[in-house]
Design a protein around this motif. Sequence first.
Motif, PDB file in Angstrom:
ATOM      1  N   HIS A 171     -13.839   5.471 -11.610  1.00 21.25           N
ATOM      2  CA  HIS A 171     -14.435   4.242 -11.950  1.00 21.25           C
ATOM      3  C   HIS A 171     -14.365   3.356 -10.909  1.00 21.25           C
ATOM      4  O   HIS A 171     -13.112   2.958 -10.277  1.00 21.25           O
ATOM      5  N   ALA A 172     -15.167   2.657 -10.364  1.00 21.38           N
ATOM      6  CA  ALA A 172     -15.159   1.886  -9.173  1.00 21.38           C
ATOM      7  C   ALA A 172     -14.483   0.469  -9.849  1.00 21.38           C
ATOM      8  O   ALA A 172     -13.946   0.399 -11.022  1.00 21.38           O
ATOM      9  N   GLY A 173     -13.937  -0.141  -8.871  1.00 20.64           N
ATOM     10  CA  GLY A 173     -13.193  -1.259  -9.080  1.00 20.64           C
ATOM     11  C   GLY A 173     -12.217  -1.744  -8.394  1.00 20.64           C
ATOM     12  O   GLY A 173     -11.885  -0.642  -7.539  1.00 20.64           O
ATOM     13  N   LEU A 174     -11.273  -2.604  -8.596  1.00 25.09           N
ATOM     14  CA  LEU A 174     -10.047  -2.823  -7.751  1.00 25.09           C
ATOM     15  C   LEU A 174      -8.985  -1.848  -7.895  1.00 25.09           C
ATOM     16  O   LEU A 174      -8.147  -1.607  -6.758  1.00 25.09           O
ATOM     17  N   GLU A 175      -8.926  -1.275  -8.890  1.00 27.86           N
ATOM     18  CA  GLU A 175      -7.819  -0.290  -9.180  1.00 27.86           C
ATOM     19  C   GLU A 175      -7.947   1.006  -8.554  1.00 27.86           C
ATOM     20  O   GLU A 175      -7.136   1.842  -8.511  1.00 27.86           O
ATOM     21  N   GLY A 176      -9.370   1.505  -8.122  1.00 31.53           N
ATOM     22  CA  GLY A 176      -9.617   2.632  -7.574  1.00 31.53           C
ATOM     23  C   GLY A 176      -9.508   3.693  -8.791  1.00 31.53           C
ATOM     24  O   GLY A 176      -9.285   3.579  -9.786  1.00 31.53           O
ATOM     25  N   PRO A 177      -9.660   4.984  -8.237  1.00 28.03           N
ATOM     26  CA  PRO A 177      -9.894   5.964  -9.309  1.00 28.03           C
ATOM     27  C   PRO A 177      -8.588   6.410  -9.659  1.00 28.03           C
ATOM     28  O   PRO A 177      -7.520   6.231  -9.109  1.00 28.03           O
ATOM     29  N   HIS A 178      -8.730   7.145 -10.881  1.00 25.79           N
ATOM     30  CA  HIS A 178      -7.542   7.635 -11.528  1.00 25.79           C
ATOM     31  C   HIS A 178      -6.605   8.838 -10.507  1.00 25.79           C
ATOM     32  O   HIS A 178      -7.358   9.670 -10.074  1.00 25.79           O
ATOM     33  N   TYR A 179      -5.594   8.715 -10.318  1.00 26.27           N
ATOM     34  CA  TYR A 179      -4.849   9.413  -9.475  1.00 26.27           C
ATOM     35  C   TYR A 179      -4.844  10.968 -10.041  1.00 26.27           C
ATOM     36  O   TYR A 179      -4.178  11.008 -11.253  1.00 26.27           O
ATOM     37  N   PRO A 180      -5.369  12.018  -9.809  1.00 27.00           N
ATOM     38  CA  PRO A 180      -5.285  13.201 -10.390  1.00 27.00           C
ATOM     39  C   PRO A 180      -4.102  13.990 -10.466  1.00 27.00           C
ATOM     40  O   PRO A 180      -4.056  15.158 -10.795  1.00 27.00           O
ATOM     41  N   GLY A 181      -3.002  13.690  -9.687  1.00 26.85           N
ATOM     42  CA  GLY A 181      -1.695  14.556  -9.598  1.00 26.85           C
ATOM     43  C   GLY A 181      -1.756  15.379  -8.830  1.00 26.85           C
ATOM     44  O   GLY A 181      -0.713  16.122  -8.952  1.00 26.85           O
ATOM     45  N   THR A 182      -2.387  15.422  -7.755  1.00 32.21           N
ATOM     46  CA  THR A 182      -2.380  16.326  -6.376  1.00 32.21           C
ATOM     47  C   THR A 182      -0.951  16.973  -5.971  1.00 32.21           C
ATOM     48  O   THR A 182      -0.900  17.749  -5.952  1.00 32.21           O
ATOM     49  N   CYS A 183      -0.241  15.619  -5.781  1.00 31.83           N
ATOM     50  CA  CYS A 183       1.144  16.002  -5.216  1.00 31.83           C
ATOM     51  C   CYS A 183       2.452  15.955  -6.064  1.00 31.83           C
ATOM     52  O   CYS A 183       3.473  16.030  -5.565  1.00 31.83           O
ATOM     53  N   HIS A 216      -0.148   7.397 -17.855  1.00 30.23           N
ATOM     54  CA  HIS A 216      -0.492   8.782 -17.432  1.00 30.23           C
ATOM     55  C   HIS A 216      -1.895   9.084 -17.441  1.00 30.23           C
ATOM     56  O   HIS A 216      -2.384   9.777 -16.670  1.00 30.23           O
ATOM     57  N   GLU A 217      -2.285   8.843 -18.791  1.00 28.96           N
ATOM     58  CA  GLU A 217      -3.628   9.242 -19.018  1.00 28.96           C
ATOM     59  C   GLU A 217      -4.918   8.575 -18.410  1.00 28.96           C
ATOM     60  O   GLU A 217      -5.937   9.006 -17.954  1.00 28.96           O
ATOM     61  N   GLU A 218      -4.507   7.204 -18.356  1.00 28.92           N
ATOM     62  CA  GLU A 218      -5.758   6.149 -18.254  1.00 28.92           C
ATOM     63  C   GLU A 218      -5.655   5.668 -16.783  1.00 28.92           C
ATOM     64  O   GLU A 218      -6.789   5.409 -16.336  1.00 28.92           O
ATOM     65  N   LEU A 219      -4.413   5.743 -15.930  1.00 29.50           N
ATOM     66  CA  LEU A 219      -4.337   5.084 -14.818  1.00 29.50           C
ATOM     67  C   LEU A 219      -3.897   6.231 -14.031  1.00 29.50           C
ATOM     68  O   LEU A 219      -4.397   6.148 -12.749  1.00 29.50           O
ATOM     69  N   GLY A 220      -2.915   7.016 -14.244  1.00 30.07           N
ATOM     70  CA  GLY A 220      -2.505   8.015 -13.199  1.00 30.07           C
ATOM     71  C   GLY A 220      -1.143   7.483 -12.717  1.00 30.07           C
ATOM     72  O   GLY A 220      -0.956   6.369 -12.795  1.00 30.07           O
ATOM     73  N   ASP A 221      -0.315   8.413 -12.136  1.00 28.18           N
ATOM     74  CA  ASP A 221       0.817   7.974 -11.282  1.00 28.18           C
ATOM     75  C   ASP A 221       0.272   6.908 -10.137  1.00 28.18           C
ATOM     76  O   ASP A 221      -0.750   7.162  -9.458  1.00 28.18           O
ATOM     77  N   PHE A 222       1.323   5.842 -10.109  1.00 32.04           N
ATOM     78  CA  PHE A 222       0.785   4.972  -8.969  1.00 32.04           C
ATOM     79  C   PHE A 222       1.734   4.788  -7.907  1.00 32.04           C
ATOM     80  O   PHE A 222       2.869   5.368  -8.116  1.00 32.04           O
ATOM     81  N   VAL A 223       1.437   4.282  -6.815  1.00 33.69           N
ATOM     82  CA  VAL A 223       2.354   4.160  -5.697  1.00 33.69           C
ATOM     83  C   VAL A 223       3.311   2.923  -5.934  1.00 33.69           C
ATOM     84  O   VAL A 223       3.090   1.882  -6.302  1.00 33.69           O
ATOM     85  N   VAL A 224       4.469   3.261  -5.675  1.00 35.24           N
ATOM     86  CA  VAL A 224       5.642   2.376  -5.287  1.00 35.24           C
ATOM     87  C   VAL A 224       5.916   1.798  -4.015  1.00 35.24           C
ATOM     88  O   VAL A 224       6.619   0.860  -3.809  1.00 35.24           O
ATOM     89  N   TYR A 225       5.783   3.139  -3.239  1.00 33.98           N
ATOM     90  CA  TYR A 225       6.289   2.610  -1.683  1.00 33.98           C
ATOM     91  C   TYR A 225       4.821   3.198  -0.897  1.00 33.98           C
ATOM     92  O   TYR A 225       4.581   4.260  -0.944  1.00 33.98           O
ATOM     93  N   LYS A 226       4.517   2.297   0.197  1.00 31.28           N
ATOM     94  CA  LYS A 226       3.233   2.661   0.755  1.00 31.28           C
ATOM     95  C   LYS A 226       3.731   3.663   1.962  1.00 31.28           C
ATOM     96  O   LYS A 226       4.674   3.539   2.217  1.00 31.28           O
ATOM     97  N   SER A 227       2.570   4.383   2.585  1.00 28.61           N
ATOM     98  CA  SER A 227       2.821   5.159   3.628  1.00 28.61           C
ATOM     99  C   SER A 227       3.404   4.563   4.861  1.00 28.61           C
ATOM    100  O   SER A 227       4.251   5.270   5.656  1.00 28.61           O
ATOM    101  N   ASP A 228       3.276   3.355   4.987  1.00 28.92           N
ATOM    102  CA  ASP A 228       3.688   2.486   6.205  1.00 28.92           C
ATOM    103  C   ASP A 228       5.096   2.096   6.067  1.00 28.92           C
ATOM    104  O   ASP A 228       5.461   1.143   6.691  1.00 28.92           O
ATOM    105  N   GLY A 229       5.697   2.697   4.969  1.00 29.90           N
ATOM    106  CA  GLY A 229       7.228   2.188   4.632  1.00 29.90           C
ATOM    107  C   GLY A 229       7.581   0.939   4.086  1.00 29.90           C
ATOM    108  O   GLY A 229       8.638   0.506   3.985  1.00 29.90           O
TER     109      GLY A 229
END
Length: 339
Positions: A139-151, A195-208
């Motif tokens: 779904h478009a919008g600020l939140e970005g798509p639901h994270y599918p749990g790939t990792c 878990h179902e509606e938004l998915g796992d979310f980032v707490v620390y970004k890849s830039d540290g």
Amino acid sequence: TTNKISYLSIDMNHEIPERPLVGRLAPSPTGAQHIGNARTYLLAWLSIRSRGGKLILRMEDIDSPRIKPGAAQQAIDDLCWLGLDWDEGPDIGGPHAPYVQTERRESYQAALNLLKSAEQVYPCTCTRSDISAAASAPHAGLEGPHYPGTCSHRSVKDGEELSSRGQPFAWRFRTTSTRHELHDRIAGKLSCNVHEELGDFVVYKSDGSPAYQLAVVRDDLAMGVTEVLRGDDLLPSAFRQLDLYRFFRATPPEFAHVPLVIGEDGRRLAKRHGDTRISLLREQGAAAAKFVGFLAWSLGLRPTANLVTPKELLADFHFDQLPSGPFVFTNTMLHELLR
Ligand code: GLU
Ligand code: ZN
């Protein structure tokens, strides 16, 4: 680590039943503050001051690539011009200093370490396009798509191996399928299964650097914030934040999410709607009381837009007069304010 957890819990005061009322104004100096921000700050200030609570000013500058030089000072000048004040902040100090997020990195790192020792986070190497490609219903919008749990099959230890290979990764919070109830002071009763509606979310970004969700929860806890009043674009984030409060075994603050200011085209207020910066009004010599009067009218606090100061609005302030939908800011209103 058990020791560390109890230390952090004590620090977070979650066992004190009657907490003093504390709110915060939390500008992001990613650009100038506009009339939508002013409306939210005025309401946050009124909500706390009308009940004799304390206010904290906190600069949310961790989104480093988007930070504009001078924007933090400009935000402070805007708030002062509006007639708002605070008891603790980067300009006046206070018992919870520092009040600038980039100066609080150790605290976020400590919170990340707790999450890691509980295997509550995992390293995620997905790029933005990986995620949109894998998401079933983006779904478009600020939140970005639901994270599918790939990792999500990864464990904390896998982070070491990724680092040794020089592979960048973010830390994602491992959500579980629980439904959070939220009794928002403005939006009412809501619920969400993160878990179902938004998915796992980032707490620390890849830039540290820490992500917004973790930084804001860690700061609100450390600073004893009991009411979070902000734009309702952050409602989904409130549910993610409830996951973090639960992890830290801390009592969440009360939430109040204000409908946004939108343009005549129904879209969120932006540059295309003209120059609605508070600093512009200020520089053009507009009277603050006229602008505050306009905001008060837009918030249903006054029947007409007359000159008023925030202090004068305190006496009969109530939440129940607030209009429920977004506020449409027209070009005519902008011209009227600048006249
Ligand atoms: N700094 C955020 C903003 O200006 C507000 C975050 C919050 O209130 O939790 O949009
Ligand atoms: Zn991933």
